[in-house]
Motif scaffolding. Structure first.
Motif, PDB file in Angstrom:
ATOM      1  N   TRP A  14      -8.918   1.377 -10.278  1.00 13.48           N
ATOM      2  CA  TRP A  14      -7.942   0.550  -9.592  1.00 13.48           C
ATOM      3  C   TRP A  14      -7.566   1.149  -8.236  1.00 13.48           C
ATOM      4  CZ3 TRP A  14      -6.395  -4.257  -9.988  1.00 13.48           C
ATOM      5  CH2 TRP A  14      -6.572  -4.926 -11.193  1.00 13.48           C
ATOM      6  N   THR A  50      -2.500  -4.671  -5.741  1.00 18.74           N
ATOM      7  CA  THR A  50      -3.865  -5.054  -5.391  1.00 18.74           C
ATOM      8  C   THR A  50      -4.054  -6.571  -5.460  1.00 18.74           C
ATOM      9  OG1 THR A  50      -4.715  -2.950  -6.239  1.00 18.74           O
ATOM     10  CG2 THR A  50      -6.301  -4.725  -5.927  1.00 18.74           C
ATOM     11  N   ASP A  79      -2.324  -8.140  -2.401  1.00 14.73           N
ATOM     12  CA  ASP A  79      -3.085  -7.926  -1.178  1.00 14.73           C
ATOM     13  C   ASP A  79      -4.384  -8.728  -1.165  1.00 14.73           C
ATOM     14  OD1 ASP A  79      -1.145  -6.264  -0.282  1.00 14.73           O
ATOM     15  OD2 ASP A  79      -2.239  -4.394  -0.584  1.00 14.73           O
ATOM     16  N   GLN A 107      -8.005  -0.862  -4.883  1.00 15.55           N
ATOM     17  CA  GLN A 107      -6.837  -1.121  -4.036  1.00 15.55           C
ATOM     18  C   GLN A 107      -7.045  -0.635  -2.610  1.00 15.55           C
ATOM     19  OE1 GLN A 107      -3.625   1.255  -3.577  1.00 15.55           O
ATOM     20  NE2 GLN A 107      -2.111  -0.353  -3.281  1.00 15.55           N
ATOM     21  N   SER A 126      -6.855  -3.028   0.477  1.00 12.12           N
ATOM     22  CA  SER A 126      -5.839  -2.733   1.493  1.00 12.12           C
ATOM     23  C   SER A 126      -6.481  -2.473   2.852  1.00 12.12           C
ATOM     24  CB  SER A 126      -4.997  -1.526   1.069  1.00 12.12           C
ATOM     25  OG  SER A 126      -4.271  -1.798  -0.099  1.00 12.12           O
ATOM     26  N   PHE A 146       0.842  -1.207   0.000  1.00 13.24           N
ATOM     27  CA  PHE A 146       0.000   0.000   0.000  1.00 13.24           C
ATOM     28  C   PHE A 146       0.876   1.257   0.000  1.00 13.24           C
ATOM     29  CE2 PHE A 146      -2.585   3.187   2.369  1.00 13.24           C
ATOM     30  CZ  PHE A 146      -3.625   3.301   1.462  1.00 13.24           C
ATOM     31  N   ILE A 182       0.080  -0.307  -8.983  1.00 14.69           N
ATOM     32  CA  ILE A 182      -1.066  -0.428  -8.086  1.00 14.69           C
ATOM     33  C   ILE A 182      -1.890  -1.670  -8.385  1.00 14.69           C
ATOM     34  CG2 ILE A 182      -2.681   0.927  -9.505  1.00 14.69           C
ATOM     35  CD1 ILE A 182      -3.639   2.216  -6.877  1.00 14.69           C
ATOM     36  N   ARG A 183      -1.890  -2.120  -9.644  1.00 16.58           N
ATOM     37  CA  ARG A 183      -2.660  -3.310 -10.007  1.00 16.58           C
ATOM     38  C   ARG A 183      -2.003  -4.572  -9.468  1.00 16.58           C
ATOM     39  NH1 ARG A 183      -2.242  -1.183 -16.054  1.00 16.58           N
ATOM     40  NH2 ARG A 183      -0.159  -0.965 -15.178  1.00 16.58           N
ATOM     41  N   SER A 193       2.872   1.534  -3.506  1.00 14.16           N
ATOM     42  CA  SER A 193       2.088   1.902  -4.688  1.00 14.16           C
ATOM     43  C   SER A 193       1.349   3.227  -4.533  1.00 14.16           C
ATOM     44  CB  SER A 193       1.078   0.798  -5.016  1.00 14.16           C
ATOM     45  OG  SER A 193       0.228   0.555  -3.918  1.00 14.16           O
TER      46      SER A 193
END
Length: 376
Positions: free
Chosen positions: A207, A282, A285, A211, A215, A72, A278-279, A75
């Motif tokens: 996204w 995600t 996570d 995310q 998260s 987290f 970020i993808r 990103s």
């Protein structure tokens, strides 16, 4: 133009050690003061309890940023630190407040108690030096960027007997294996599709929403699992004043963590392949939180979430490097080295935690000696 001389360019070991001591001067002073406080506080159970708690609060949050908050943080580098803090801190306050109200003063979702009301981790009438010092050991290992298990290090010194340790080890081992296999299958079987879809650096703003939801869910689940590692120093049923100190200390500790952007332990996450996307973060996570929720509800036995996270990251790295079409084995060897190093660090943490538990608990020490002698 002459190359500027740098202190860390020196190749003499003793000079490197001196450089390290100079760079980490403030941290070493904190550790030294902490050791002195730990040694002098054991004469007062109340004082030792709070000193141990404050050490544990900082050490556990700082160490576990690698697993629950690392992707987290990585990103969302472009976001202001205080926005990230208020989001994560707010989830923490809501999660522990619900447990405190619903379970009559217990903030750990009954991680430290059995269904029949007994506990494998009794709150001591008198704290030992090794119990108070355990969070400082975790703090030192964190500073060395070693992703060790907070659960093993902090709970083992409170375990009434070895059964409390073995149950945690077995649950954590199964969690690591499940995480490694699940992550490997996800990334290996879908690598081509993921690589094609994630090829562009640009991504939809949806996204970001996904995310943050994932998260936030991961963080809440982590608090349900690992909040026990911090609360183990406090009474199993906290009063209102004790709860406020517990909750606000960790809340503001999270603020410091986000201000420092994860500090040194964040490097364990940053070095992995494209974690800043970020993808990708995600997906990592999401698989992580699914396993934690599964493990959370099948048993109230505490578990090392660090080992589950290392399984997630390890399976992903192996899958990506086996799927790549690059020639040579350099990148595969690098991935294998990182996984072996992280796993080795976790094992070191396990051995240190058992040593601390044996040093501070005569019953555990006796059981270990009897087990070893029975082998010969």
């Amino acid at each position: 133009m002459a190359k500027k001389f740098k202190r860390y360019d020196r190749d003499k070991p003793y000079l490197n050690i001196l450089d390290f001591l100079t760079e980490e001067k403030n941290f070493l002073i904190i550790v030294l003061v902490g050791i002195i406080l730990a040694a002098t506080s054991t004469s007062s159970a109340n004082l030792a309890m709070w000193i141990g708690f404050f050490f544990a609060a900082y050490a556990a949050v700082a160490n576990d940023s690698i697993q629950s908050l690392g992707t987290f943080i990585e990103s969302n580098k472009a976001k202001k630190w205080w926005i990230l803090w208020l989001f994560i801190g707010g989830i923490f306050l809501a999660t522990v407040t619900f447990s405190w109200v619903y379970f009559d003063g217990d903030v750990t979702y009954q991680r430290l108690t059995n269904p029949d009301g007994t506990t494998d981790y009794p709150h001591p009438d008198k704290f030992t030096f090794f119990q108070v010092i355990a969070p400082l050991v975790l703090l030192i290992l964190t500073r060395l960027r070693m992703p060790v298990s907070t659960t093993f290090l902090l709970l083992s010194v409170f375990s009434a007997d070895t059964s409390g340790i073995t149950s945690v080890v077995l649950k954590s081992w199964s969690g690591y294996i499940m995480a490694f296999v699940l992550s490997f299958l996800i990334w290996y079987l879908s690598y081509k599709a993921i690589r094609k879809y994630f090829k562009s650096r640009k991504h939809s703003q949806y996204w970001v929403i996904v995310q943050w939801l994932v998260s936030g869910s991961l963080w809440a689940t982590w608090v349900m699992q690992d909040g026990a590692n911090i609360a183990v120093f406090l009474p199993r049923e906290q009063s209102l004043s004790q709860f406020l100190v517990f909750a606000l200390t960790i809340f503001f500790g999270l603020g410091l963590l986000f201000y420092l952007r994860g500090d040194k332990i964040q490097g364990v996450v940053s070095e992995k392949t494209r974690i800043s996307d970020i993808r990708a973060a995600t997906l990592i996570d999401l698989s992580y939180v699914i396993l934690l929720i599964y493990k959370l509800f099948i048993s109230t036995v505490p578990m090392s979430t660090t080992w589950v996270f290392l399984g997630i990251i390890g399976g992903r790295e192996i899958a990506i490097n086996l799927s790549r079409k690059k020639k040579g084995n350099k990148h595969k060897k690098k991935a294998a080295y990182m996984i072996a190093r992280d796993f080795g660090s976790a094992m070191i943490g396990l051995f240190i935690s058992i040593a601390l538990a044996a040093s501070g608990n005569k019953a555990i020490r006796t059981e270990i000696i009897n087990s070893v002698t029975s082998l010969f």
